[in-house]
Design a protein around this motif. Sequence first.
Motif, PDB file in Angstrom:
ATOM      1  N   GLU A   1      30.117  40.353  21.131  1.00 28.50           N
ATOM      2  CA  GLU A   1      29.499  41.187  20.244  1.00 28.50           C
ATOM      3  C   GLU A   1      30.411  42.414  20.188  1.00 28.50           C
ATOM      4  OE1 GLU A   1      26.757  40.812  18.395  1.00 28.50           O
ATOM      5  OE2 GLU A   1      26.606  38.579  19.514  1.00 28.50           O
ATOM      6  N   LEU A   2      31.103  42.962  21.197  1.00 32.67           N
ATOM      7  CA  LEU A   2      31.918  44.058  21.361  1.00 32.67           C
ATOM      8  C   LEU A   2      33.209  43.846  20.571  1.00 32.67           C
ATOM      9  CD1 LEU A   2      31.135  45.018  24.849  1.00 32.67           C
ATOM     10  CD2 LEU A   2      30.305  46.358  23.155  1.00 32.67           C
ATOM     11  N   GLU A   3      33.594  42.625  20.611  1.00 33.53           N
ATOM     12  CA  GLU A   3      34.981  42.464  19.872  1.00 33.53           C
ATOM     13  C   GLU A   3      34.944  42.853  18.398  1.00 33.53           C
ATOM     14  OE1 GLU A   3      34.952  37.721  18.470  1.00 33.53           O
ATOM     15  OE2 GLU A   3      35.403  38.344  20.500  1.00 33.53           O
ATOM     16  N   HIS A   4      33.702  42.952  17.727  1.00 33.87           N
ATOM     17  CA  HIS A   4      33.625  43.316  16.302  1.00 33.87           C
ATOM     18  C   HIS A   4      33.821  44.791  16.178  1.00 33.87           C
ATOM     19  CE1 HIS A   4      33.310  38.968  15.258  1.00 33.87           C
ATOM     20  NE2 HIS A   4      32.745  38.883  16.202  1.00 33.87           N
ATOM     21  N   ILE A   5      33.787  45.552  17.277  1.00 35.06           N
ATOM     22  CA  ILE A   5      33.990  47.136  16.838  1.00 35.06           C
ATOM     23  C   ILE A   5      35.239  47.192  16.335  1.00 35.06           C
ATOM     24  CG2 ILE A   5      34.077  49.151  18.139  1.00 35.06           C
ATOM     25  CD1 ILE A   5      32.009  48.277  20.222  1.00 35.06           C
ATOM     26  N   LYS A   6      35.158  48.140  15.238  1.00 36.06           N
ATOM     27  CA  LYS A   6      36.317  48.466  14.482  1.00 36.06           C
ATOM     28  C   LYS A   6      36.955  49.454  14.859  1.00 36.06           C
ATOM     29  CE  LYS A   6      34.554  45.275  11.511  1.00 36.06           C
ATOM     30  NZ  LYS A   6      35.537  43.846  11.490  1.00 36.06           N
ATOM     31  N   ALA A   7      36.599  50.214  15.642  1.00 32.17           N
ATOM     32  CA  ALA A   7      37.240  51.661  16.045  1.00 32.17           C
ATOM     33  C   ALA A   7      38.604  51.153  16.891  1.00 32.17           C
ATOM     34  CB  ALA A   7      36.748  52.515  16.849  1.00 32.17           C
ATOM     35  N   GLU A   8      39.780  51.275  16.275  1.00 31.88           N
ATOM     36  CA  GLU A   8      40.970  50.917  16.865  1.00 31.88           C
ATOM     37  C   GLU A   8      41.357  52.067  17.917  1.00 31.88           C
ATOM     38  OE1 GLU A   8      42.249  48.176  16.819  1.00 31.88           O
ATOM     39  OE2 GLU A   8      40.490  47.587  15.286  1.00 31.88           O
ATOM     40  N   LYS A   9      40.886  53.269  17.856  1.00 35.47           N
ATOM     41  CA  LYS A   9      41.387  54.414  18.793  1.00 35.47           C
ATOM     42  C   LYS A   9      40.660  53.966  19.859  1.00 35.47           C
ATOM     43  CE  LYS A   9      41.927  58.565  17.304  1.00 35.47           C
ATOM     44  NZ  LYS A   9      41.581  59.860  16.927  1.00 35.47           N
ATOM     45  N   LEU A  10      39.378  53.496  19.752  1.00 35.68           N
ATOM     46  CA  LEU A  10      38.413  53.471  20.944  1.00 35.68           C
ATOM     47  C   LEU A  10      39.057  52.083  21.783  1.00 35.68           C
ATOM     48  CD1 LEU A  10      35.975  53.260  22.817  1.00 35.68           C
ATOM     49  CD2 LEU A  10      34.977  51.622  21.061  1.00 35.68           C
ATOM     50  N   ILE A  11      39.805  51.207  21.169  1.00 35.72           N
ATOM     51  CA  ILE A  11      40.399  50.038  21.909  1.00 35.72           C
ATOM     52  C   ILE A  11      41.640  50.494  22.409  1.00 35.72           C
ATOM     53  CG2 ILE A  11      41.306  47.527  21.603  1.00 35.72           C
ATOM     54  CD1 ILE A  11      38.068  47.998  21.508  1.00 35.72           C
TER      55      ILE A  11
ATOM     56  N   ILE B   1      44.594  39.747  12.425  1.00 40.94           N
ATOM     57  CA  ILE B   1      43.187  40.128  12.775  1.00 40.94           C
ATOM     58  C   ILE B   1      42.593  39.069  14.007  1.00 40.94           C
ATOM     59  CG2 ILE B   1      41.037  39.587  11.918  1.00 40.94           C
ATOM     60  CD1 ILE B   1      42.173  40.203   8.903  1.00 40.94           C
ATOM     61  N   ALA B   2      43.031  37.949  13.848  1.00 43.66           N
ATOM     62  CA  ALA B   2      42.568  37.161  14.900  1.00 43.66           C
ATOM     63  C   ALA B   2      43.130  37.356  16.476  1.00 43.66           C
ATOM     64  CB  ALA B   2      43.003  35.618  14.868  1.00 43.66           C
ATOM     65  N   THR B   3      44.494  37.760  16.542  1.00 49.55           N
ATOM     66  CA  THR B   3      44.919  38.336  17.879  1.00 49.55           C
ATOM     67  C   THR B   3      44.417  39.745  18.190  1.00 49.55           C
ATOM     68  OG1 THR B   3      47.095  39.296  16.806  1.00 49.55           O
ATOM     69  CG2 THR B   3      46.951  37.090  17.773  1.00 49.55           C
ATOM     70  N   ASN B   4      44.025  40.457  17.308  1.00 53.33           N
ATOM     71  CA  ASN B   4      43.426  41.822  17.453  1.00 53.33           C
ATOM     72  C   ASN B   4      41.791  41.470  18.060  1.00 53.33           C
ATOM     73  OD1 ASN B   4      43.409  44.645  17.831  1.00 53.33           O
ATOM     74  ND2 ASN B   4      41.984  44.852  15.680  1.00 53.33           N
ATOM     75  N   LEU B   5      41.378  40.516  17.424  1.00 57.51           N
ATOM     76  CA  LEU B   5      40.149  40.145  18.032  1.00 57.51           C
ATOM     77  C   LEU B   5      40.072  39.702  19.374  1.00 57.51           C
ATOM     78  CD1 LEU B   5      38.038  38.109  15.362  1.00 57.51           C
ATOM     79  CD2 LEU B   5      37.378  40.127  16.466  1.00 57.51           C
TER      80      LEU B   5
ATOM     81  N   ALA C   1      38.570  31.041  15.504  1.00 56.40           N
ATOM     82  CA  ALA C   1      38.461  29.533  15.661  1.00 56.40           C
ATOM     83  C   ALA C   1      39.742  28.927  15.307  1.00 56.40           C
ATOM     84  CB  ALA C   1      37.169  29.120  15.144  1.00 56.40           C
ATOM     85  N   ILE C   2      40.170  29.107  13.997  1.00 58.82           N
ATOM     86  CA  ILE C   2      41.220  28.773  13.478  1.00 58.82           C
ATOM     87  C   ILE C   2      42.530  28.988  14.392  1.00 58.82           C
ATOM     88  CG2 ILE C   2      42.864  28.456  11.584  1.00 58.82           C
ATOM     89  CD1 ILE C   2      40.418  29.140   9.769  1.00 58.82           C
ATOM     90  N   PHE C   3      42.730  30.065  14.753  1.00 60.96           N
ATOM     91  CA  PHE C   3      43.752  30.485  15.792  1.00 60.96           C
ATOM     92  C   PHE C   3      43.880  29.778  16.922  1.00 60.96           C
ATOM     93  CE2 PHE C   3      45.794  32.954  19.045  1.00 60.96           C
ATOM     94  CZ  PHE C   3      46.992  33.633  18.561  1.00 60.96           C
ATOM     95  N   ASN C   4      42.707  29.671  17.599  1.00 58.35           N
ATOM     96  CA  ASN C   4      42.457  28.949  18.878  1.00 58.35           C
ATOM     97  C   ASN C   4      42.949  27.632  18.959  1.00 58.35           C
ATOM     98  OD1 ASN C   4      42.147  31.173  20.459  1.00 58.35           O
ATOM     99  ND2 ASN C   4      39.826  31.174  20.024  1.00 58.35           N
ATOM    100  N   LEU C   5      42.496  26.979  17.970  1.00 57.99           N
ATOM    101  CA  LEU C   5      42.694  25.356  17.595  1.00 57.99           C
ATOM    102  C   LEU C   5      44.120  24.923  17.366  1.00 57.99           C
ATOM    103  CD1 LEU C   5      39.474  24.542  15.573  1.00 57.99           C
ATOM    104  CD2 LEU C   5      40.175  23.689  17.765  1.00 57.99           C
TER     105      LEU C   5
ATOM    106  N   ASP D   1      48.958  42.395  23.437  1.00 59.09           N
ATOM    107  CA  ASP D   1      49.090  43.791  23.216  1.00 59.09           C
ATOM    108  C   ASP D   1      48.914  44.135  21.883  1.00 59.09           C
ATOM    109  OD1 ASP D   1      51.384  43.329  21.665  1.00 59.09           O
ATOM    110  OD2 ASP D   1      52.728  43.702  23.084  1.00 59.09           O
ATOM    111  N   ALA D   2      48.910  45.606  21.438  1.00 65.64           N
ATOM    112  CA  ALA D   2      48.561  46.180  20.081  1.00 65.64           C
ATOM    113  C   ALA D   2      49.409  45.437  19.144  1.00 65.64           C
ATOM    114  CB  ALA D   2      48.799  47.560  20.029  1.00 65.64           C
ATOM    115  N   ASP D   3      50.619  44.904  19.184  1.00 65.89           N
ATOM    116  CA  ASP D   3      51.347  44.014  18.113  1.00 65.89           C
ATOM    117  C   ASP D   3      50.989  42.734  18.082  1.00 65.89           C
ATOM    118  OD1 ASP D   3      52.615  46.376  17.609  1.00 65.89           O
ATOM    119  OD2 ASP D   3      54.043  46.523  19.331  1.00 65.89           O
ATOM    120  N   GLY D   4      49.994  42.106  19.171  1.00 67.66           N
ATOM    121  CA  GLY D   4      49.642  40.848  19.000  1.00 67.66           C
ATOM    122  C   GLY D   4      50.528  39.933  20.104  1.00 67.66           C
TER     123      GLY D   4
END
Length: 223
Positions: A106-116, A74-78, A14-18, A137-140
């Motif tokens: 809901e799905l954005e909180h999955i922590k498995a980076e290999k899956l993403i 963290i925000a861009t990864n979400l 939310a902070i990032f988007n604002l 991308d993976a680097d934001g």
Amino acid sequence: MNPISKAEENHLKAIFNLCEEFGKPASTNAIAKIMKTKAASVTAMIKRLSEKNPALVNHQKHKGASLTEPGKKIATNLIRKHRLWETFLVEKLNFSWDEVHEIAEELEHIKAEKLIDRLDDFLGRPKFDPHGDPIPDADGNFTFRKQILLTELAEHKTAVVVGVLDDSPSFLQYLDKLHLVLGAKVKVLERIEYDGSNRILLNDTHEQILTNKVCQNLYVKTL
């Protein structure tokens, strides 16, 4: 760094988007409005995020909150995960574009980076999601393009719909009824001075009248 909770992640996003939208630190009240909570709760969360090691939020009294580099990561990864899941749901599971936001929340909180990473590969590393929003991308890093609101398109000019400002289900469903989906071709035939509505030619086939409100929420790219 200690594990980040779902609530903490949502506040960072939310902070990032604002900050991105307004180009300045996010106020407590603005964050509270997005999070649908009280300002006091946001203040407590900002304090908690600023005391992380490393700190995720910078906060100055009376100026607002912004993200540190770790917070931005963290925000861009979400956002990346959210938009990749939306793309997957629409392209592979045949959800409509108005159905996917809540599921992706809901799905954005999955922590498995290999899956993403594998999801990104599977989808062909898309640059934009089903609503036309850029997927980092993976680097934001985001891919940006030249786009304007339909209200800014000059009369007799032609463009293609590339995104929406309002991604609420009701608006997206309304666009479906008008056949104003991504990729639709629009030409402004007349801009009506009285109420700012637009008479357009859609896909070179038929004319429609669009309200000013609709035009204010449609991004187009000129042809």
